[in-house]
Design a protein around this motif. Structure first.
Motif, PDB file in Angstrom:
ATOM      1  N   PRO A 154     -15.104   6.722  -2.758  1.00 23.11           N
ATOM      2  CA  PRO A 154     -15.038   5.907  -4.086  1.00 23.11           C
ATOM      3  C   PRO A 154     -15.676   4.505  -3.512  1.00 23.11           C
ATOM      4  O   PRO A 154     -15.508   3.946  -2.685  1.00 23.11           O
ATOM      5  CB  PRO A 154     -13.644   5.990  -4.470  1.00 23.11           C
ATOM      6  CG  PRO A 154     -13.172   6.931  -3.851  1.00 23.11           C
ATOM      7  CD  PRO A 154     -14.034   7.301  -2.768  1.00 23.11           C
ATOM      8  N   VAL A 155     -16.564   4.043  -4.904  1.00 25.20           N
ATOM      9  CA  VAL A 155     -17.193   2.760  -4.489  1.00 25.20           C
ATOM     10  C   VAL A 155     -16.049   1.783  -4.048  1.00 25.20           C
ATOM     11  O   VAL A 155     -16.478   1.006  -3.008  1.00 25.20           O
ATOM     12  CB  VAL A 155     -17.776   2.180  -5.987  1.00 25.20           C
ATOM     13  CG1 VAL A 155     -18.311   0.817  -5.668  1.00 25.20           C
ATOM     14  CG2 VAL A 155     -18.761   3.180  -6.421  1.00 25.20           C
ATOM     15  N   SER A 156     -14.752   1.256  -4.579  1.00 18.02           N
ATOM     16  CA  SER A 156     -14.201   0.372  -4.104  1.00 18.02           C
ATOM     17  C   SER A 156     -13.669   0.707  -2.583  1.00 18.02           C
ATOM     18  O   SER A 156     -13.887  -0.299  -1.707  1.00 18.02           O
ATOM     19  CB  SER A 156     -12.951   0.257  -4.817  1.00 18.02           C
ATOM     20  OG  SER A 156     -12.377   1.390  -4.771  1.00 18.02           O
ATOM     21  N   GLU A 157     -13.400   1.844  -2.053  1.00 18.71           N
ATOM     22  CA  GLU A 157     -13.102   2.095  -0.676  1.00 18.71           C
ATOM     23  C   GLU A 157     -14.446   1.884   0.330  1.00 18.71           C
ATOM     24  O   GLU A 157     -14.355   1.388   0.967  1.00 18.71           O
ATOM     25  CB  GLU A 157     -12.773   3.721  -0.630  1.00 18.71           C
ATOM     26  CG  GLU A 157     -11.667   4.055   0.379  1.00 18.71           C
ATOM     27  CD  GLU A 157     -11.465   5.241   0.073  1.00 18.71           C
ATOM     28  OE1 GLU A 157     -11.462   6.160   1.089  1.00 18.71           O
ATOM     29  OE2 GLU A 157     -10.901   5.861  -1.046  1.00 18.71           O
ATOM     30  N   ALA A 158     -15.548   2.340  -0.303  1.00 21.27           N
ATOM     31  CA  ALA A 158     -16.738   2.167   0.408  1.00 21.27           C
ATOM     32  C   ALA A 158     -17.149   0.830   0.571  1.00 21.27           C
ATOM     33  O   ALA A 158     -17.345   0.268   1.609  1.00 21.27           O
ATOM     34  CB  ALA A 158     -17.893   2.934  -0.181  1.00 21.27           C
ATOM     35  N   LYS A 159     -16.891  -0.143  -0.521  1.00 17.24           N
ATOM     36  CA  LYS A 159     -17.154  -1.625  -0.220  1.00 17.24           C
ATOM     37  C   LYS A 159     -16.383  -2.170   0.548  1.00 17.24           C
ATOM     38  O   LYS A 159     -16.839  -3.061   1.451  1.00 17.24           O
ATOM     39  CB  LYS A 159     -17.063  -2.100  -1.823  1.00 17.24           C
ATOM     40  CG  LYS A 159     -17.197  -3.605  -1.713  1.00 17.24           C
ATOM     41  CD  LYS A 159     -17.973  -3.949  -3.047  1.00 17.24           C
ATOM     42  CE  LYS A 159     -18.641  -5.217  -3.058  1.00 17.24           C
ATOM     43  NZ  LYS A 159     -18.133  -6.338  -2.147  1.00 17.24           N
ATOM     44  N   GLU A 160     -14.894  -1.658   0.571  1.00 12.31           N
ATOM     45  CA  GLU A 160     -13.951  -2.179   1.609  1.00 12.31           C
ATOM     46  C   GLU A 160     -14.548  -2.153   3.064  1.00 12.31           C
ATOM     47  O   GLU A 160     -14.563  -2.891   4.039  1.00 12.31           O
ATOM     48  CB  GLU A 160     -12.573  -1.494   1.428  1.00 12.31           C
ATOM     49  CG  GLU A 160     -11.577  -2.050   2.153  1.00 12.31           C
ATOM     50  CD  GLU A 160     -11.178  -3.658   2.050  1.00 12.31           C
ATOM     51  OE1 GLU A 160     -10.724  -4.330   2.816  1.00 12.31           O
ATOM     52  OE2 GLU A 160     -11.521  -3.998   0.736  1.00 12.31           O
ATOM     53  N   LEU A 161     -14.916  -0.630   3.555  1.00 13.52           N
ATOM     54  CA  LEU A 161     -15.393  -0.502   4.585  1.00 13.52           C
ATOM     55  C   LEU A 161     -16.770  -1.434   5.087  1.00 13.52           C
ATOM     56  O   LEU A 161     -16.764  -1.640   6.159  1.00 13.52           O
ATOM     57  CB  LEU A 161     -16.002   1.164   4.626  1.00 13.52           C
ATOM     58  CG  LEU A 161     -14.622   1.941   4.821  1.00 13.52           C
ATOM     59  CD1 LEU A 161     -15.198   3.515   4.819  1.00 13.52           C
ATOM     60  CD2 LEU A 161     -14.074   1.833   6.160  1.00 13.52           C
TER      61      LEU A 161
END
Lengths: 250, 150
Positions: free
Chosen positions: A95-102
């Motif tokens: 998911p975008v929010s998770e990927a952005k966090e990474l």
């Protein structure tokens, strides 16, 4: 879907890749693959200090992000981590929010050696290169001392004074050659060539040259040429430094 | 055999020099040893070819080919970018000595020697670059299944 944060995410990955010293084609293709995995059709363009990513939303609205890349060195660890993360995201499409966090973690949690370890790295490299070019034990130790001086200049003084790369390399070459001459005058080392060349190897533009050639072969002529110019400038700075030191002390 | 043994000390120094450069360019873990072995391997090939052919441009070309093949293989095995391995393994071959000697001739006013050394240095660097690129390109077309550009 949140296209703004997708675009931010892609350009941040590209920024970190560029910052780690990756080749242009690697940056462009990584960002392209990442955003394609999230269902966009991005356009990516990069030259050594600029990255432009542009996407079209489904209702026809174009959005673009441009990032300027400041002067940077080479950080292979960061490059490998960006690469690994990009592969992972393309495979799993988190998911975008998770990927952005990474991706945001990439720049923050940097794994780097402390400066004193780097200084020892400079010293060891000069030492072993002096032995490599045919110096004996005393020559290697002399080169180690010269390497320590050059490393100290690059890591502690030159960067703090805000010198540009050209003068930093020039003064580094003066230090390397001058200290090599002193070591021989003091009678500590005997093989001037091995000491000076071993220490100068710390400054030669090997990285820039190889990257430049890879980019030219990959068809990125603009960045290949600008990196070639960079390599030639660095080599010129080394030459000037050697001339200055030899003229003073030789 | 005797000849081969005489190549080894320089390879060992090249190995350690590449390890030290691995620190400077921030490589962690096993990658640093891969770079070291690449550097030693390249220098071994360089010395062997120079011993046989007495031409250092050809030696530089062939050792760059060997280093590039080795780095591409290692990058595939470790699934990492080839950049770091290739660049650091090539470092012992980068003609720092050429620049130094050319400038010494320049200061001494020996213009002919200066120009010929300088041109030779350029030729050497070009041989390295072309050799490495040629091998990388061929490796990529030979190993399409393993080929992931990043």
């Amino acid at each position: 879907m949140d296209y703004d944060s997708l675009l931010n995410m892609g350009s941040e990955l590209g920024y970190q890749l560029m910052y780690s010293g990756a080749e242009i084609y690697r940056v462009e293709e990584s960002v392209l693959r990442l955003l394609t995995a999230y269902g966009l059709q991005p356009q990516v363009f990069a030259i050594p200090n600029c990255l432009i990513v542009s996407v079209n939303t489904p209702n026809g609205h174009p959005i673009t992000r441009m990032r300027r890349i400041p002067a940077h060195g080479t950080d292979i660890e960061l490059l490998e981590r960006c690469n690994g993360l990009c592969r992972k995201l393309c495979r799993e499409v988190l998911p975008v929010s998770e990927a952005k966090e990474l991706i945001d973690q990439l720049g923050k949690k940097k794994q780097t050696y402390p400066t004193h370890v780097l200084l020892r790295g400079y010293m060891a490299a000069a030492m072993f290169f002096a032995a490599f070019f045919g110096g004996g034990l005393q020559d290697a130790v002399s080169a180690g001392i010269c390497g320590l001086a050059v490393g100290g200049w690059i890591l502690y003084i030159g960067a703090k004074l805000g010198f540009n790369g050209f003068f930093q390399t020039l003064i580094g070459a003066v230090i390397a050659t001058q200290m090599g001459l002193w070591m021989v005058h003091l009678g500590f080392g005997s093989n001037l060539e091995a000491i000076s060349i071993g220490t100068l190897m710390l400054l030669v533009p090997g990285m820039a040259l190889t990257t430049a050639m890879r980019e030219i072969m990959a068809g990125d002529i603009i960045s290949g040429m600008s990196r070639t110019a960079d390599a030639i400038l660095t080599a010129t700075a080394i030459s000037l430094g050697v001339v200055v030191a030899l003229a003073i002390g030789g | 055999m005797q000849q081969i043994l005489s190549f080894l000390p320089a390879c060992l120094w090249g190995f350690f020099a590449c390890l030290a450069f691995g620190l400077v360019f921030n490589i962690h873990g096993w990658g640093i040893l891969i770079c070291g072995f690449g550097g030693a391997l390249g220098w071994f090939v360089y010395q062997a070819v120079q011993h046989m052919a007495h031409n250092d441009i050809i030696a530089a070309f062939l050792s760059a080919v060997v280093i590039a093949v080795y780095s591409e293989l290692m990058a595939r095995i470790r699934r990492c970018p080839v950049t770091g391995y290739l660049q650091i393994a090539l470092l012992p071959l980068v003609p720092g000595a050429g620049i130094y000697y050319a400038m010494r001739y320049c200061v001494a006013g020996e213009n002919e020697m200066f120009l010929s050394t300088l041109l030779h240095t350029f030729g050497f660097a070009a041989a390295l670059a072309v050799g490495a690129m040629l091998a990388s390109t061929i490796m990529r077309s030979l190993l399409p299944r393993f080929y992931h550009r990043h």
